[in-house]
Write a protein that holds these residues in place. Sequence first.
Motif, mmCIF file in Angstrom:
data_model
loop_
_atom_site.group_PDB
_atom_site.id
_atom_site.type_symbol
_atom_site.label_atom_id
_atom_site.label_comp_id
_atom_site.label_asym_id
_atom_site.label_seq_id
_atom_site.Cartn_x
_atom_site.Cartn_y
_atom_site.Cartn_z
ATOM 1 N N LYS A 1 -26.378 -43.171 -4.901
ATOM 2 C CA LYS A 1 -26.334 -44.601 -4.636
ATOM 3 C C LYS A 1 -27.309 -45.288 -5.581
ATOM 4 O O LYS A 1 -28.522 -45.069 -5.498
ATOM 5 C CB LYS A 1 -26.714 -44.898 -3.186
ATOM 6 N N PRO A 2 -26.832 -46.101 -6.534
ATOM 7 C CA PRO A 2 -27.742 -46.771 -7.481
ATOM 8 C C PRO A 2 -28.789 -47.605 -6.769
ATOM 9 O O PRO A 2 -28.528 -48.228 -5.735
ATOM 10 C CB PRO A 2 -26.792 -47.650 -8.316
ATOM 11 N N LEU A 3 -30.000 -47.599 -7.325
ATOM 12 C CA LEU A 3 -31.098 -48.375 -6.761
ATOM 13 C C LEU A 3 -30.960 -49.847 -7.140
ATOM 14 O O LEU A 3 -30.450 -50.182 -8.209
ATOM 15 C CB LEU A 3 -32.429 -47.826 -7.259
ATOM 16 N N SER A 4 -31.424 -50.722 -6.279
ATOM 17 C CA SER A 4 -31.304 -52.168 -6.536
ATOM 18 C C SER A 4 -32.301 -52.656 -7.581
ATOM 19 O O SER A 4 -32.048 -53.635 -8.278
ATOM 20 C CB SER A 4 -31.491 -52.951 -5.231
ATOM 21 N N ASN A 5 -33.445 -51.973 -7.694
ATOM 22 C CA ASN A 5 -34.452 -52.366 -8.676
ATOM 23 C C ASN A 5 -34.082 -51.816 -10.047
ATOM 24 O O ASN A 5 -33.991 -50.593 -10.213
ATOM 25 C CB ASN A 5 -35.826 -51.844 -8.254
ATOM 26 N N PRO A 6 -33.849 -52.662 -11.063
ATOM 27 C CA PRO A 6 -33.397 -52.186 -12.384
ATOM 28 C C PRO A 6 -34.358 -51.200 -13.038
ATOM 29 O O PRO A 6 -33.919 -50.226 -13.659
ATOM 30 C CB PRO A 6 -33.272 -53.481 -13.207
ATOM 31 N N PRO B 1 -21.793 -42.953 -9.476
ATOM 32 C CA PRO B 1 -22.062 -43.892 -8.384
ATOM 33 C C PRO B 1 -21.154 -43.610 -7.194
ATOM 34 O O PRO B 1 -19.965 -43.295 -7.364
ATOM 35 C CB PRO B 1 -21.750 -45.254 -9.011
ATOM 36 N N GLU C 1 -34.136 -47.864 -11.103
ATOM 37 C CA GLU C 1 -32.807 -47.298 -11.337
ATOM 38 C C GLU C 1 -32.754 -46.634 -12.710
ATOM 39 O O GLU C 1 -32.266 -45.495 -12.862
ATOM 40 C CB GLU C 1 -31.739 -48.387 -11.228
ATOM 41 N N ARG D 1 -19.607 -45.317 -5.061
ATOM 42 C CA ARG D 1 -18.369 -46.107 -4.928
ATOM 43 C C ARG D 1 -17.284 -45.646 -5.906
ATOM 44 O O ARG D 1 -16.101 -45.981 -5.741
ATOM 45 C CB ARG D 1 -18.666 -47.584 -5.151
#
Length: 271
Positions: A121-126, A145, A129, A147
């Motif tokens: 699951k990719p992290l929200s913080n660039p 990812p 991530e 999804r």
Amino acid sequence: MLYAVARGFYLLLAYVVRYRKRVVLENLRNSFPEKSGAEIEKLAHQFYWHFSQVMVEVIKLATMPAAELKRRVLFRNPEVLERHFANQRTVLGLSSHAGNWEWVLTSGALWLSAHTDGVYKPLSNPFFESFMYRLRTRMGSGLIPMRDTLRDMVQRKGEVRVVSMLSDQAAGPEDRPYWTTFMNQDAGFYTSTERLATRFRCPVVYVSIRRLRQGYYEIVLTELYDGDSPLPANDFPLTAAFVHQLEQDIRLFPPDYLWTHRRWKHKRVTE
């Protein structure tokens, strides 16, 4: 030196900020109702020490040579996977947030003859991530990812590789989960294993990572499905087998599981 830093992390997490202490204690009490309050508190501190070691080990992964990582993570029985590679199969590897889960995918790229991909699951913080992406792929592994898992499986159907999934994530009611009793509590699990294994005829392997001593781990593989036998419709034997194996591991090594995770936050919807 890094384990000296880990000791500082431990003191900070356990005594100063008390990182998710309420969640940790609640999870442990519910999972081990037979243990006394003193035993639960001791387990909590053992967990914080384990977690602090994992933190510095993840940092070390950024610069660790491949030979050193391979020396520190021993695959006990890679032949469980290799025989499926010889038959040109994609294998689903089911792992969890136990031991040092960040070292599983990266060390697999060194031990196995086929490519390794991890579903994440990719992290929200660039920034984080980007950092974690480079960390997880620097030994040659790939990332998918969450999804995009089905699309990736369709596009790369028949490719010889391992697709690794952290299968202990908490699935909510909207995910149509498989509900079962896990560590004495109601828990919902994602059922994508059954769907992917059936559609793409993938063998399924449980991946257990166990700490041998400080900075050293072993990985033990257990085959859950051969990829050919028929699976019952509207049933989830592979997910059930994963839950059984994971619970066995947790009971053998209680401090080495990620107790800060709100694994049991969802409740079963009853009609």
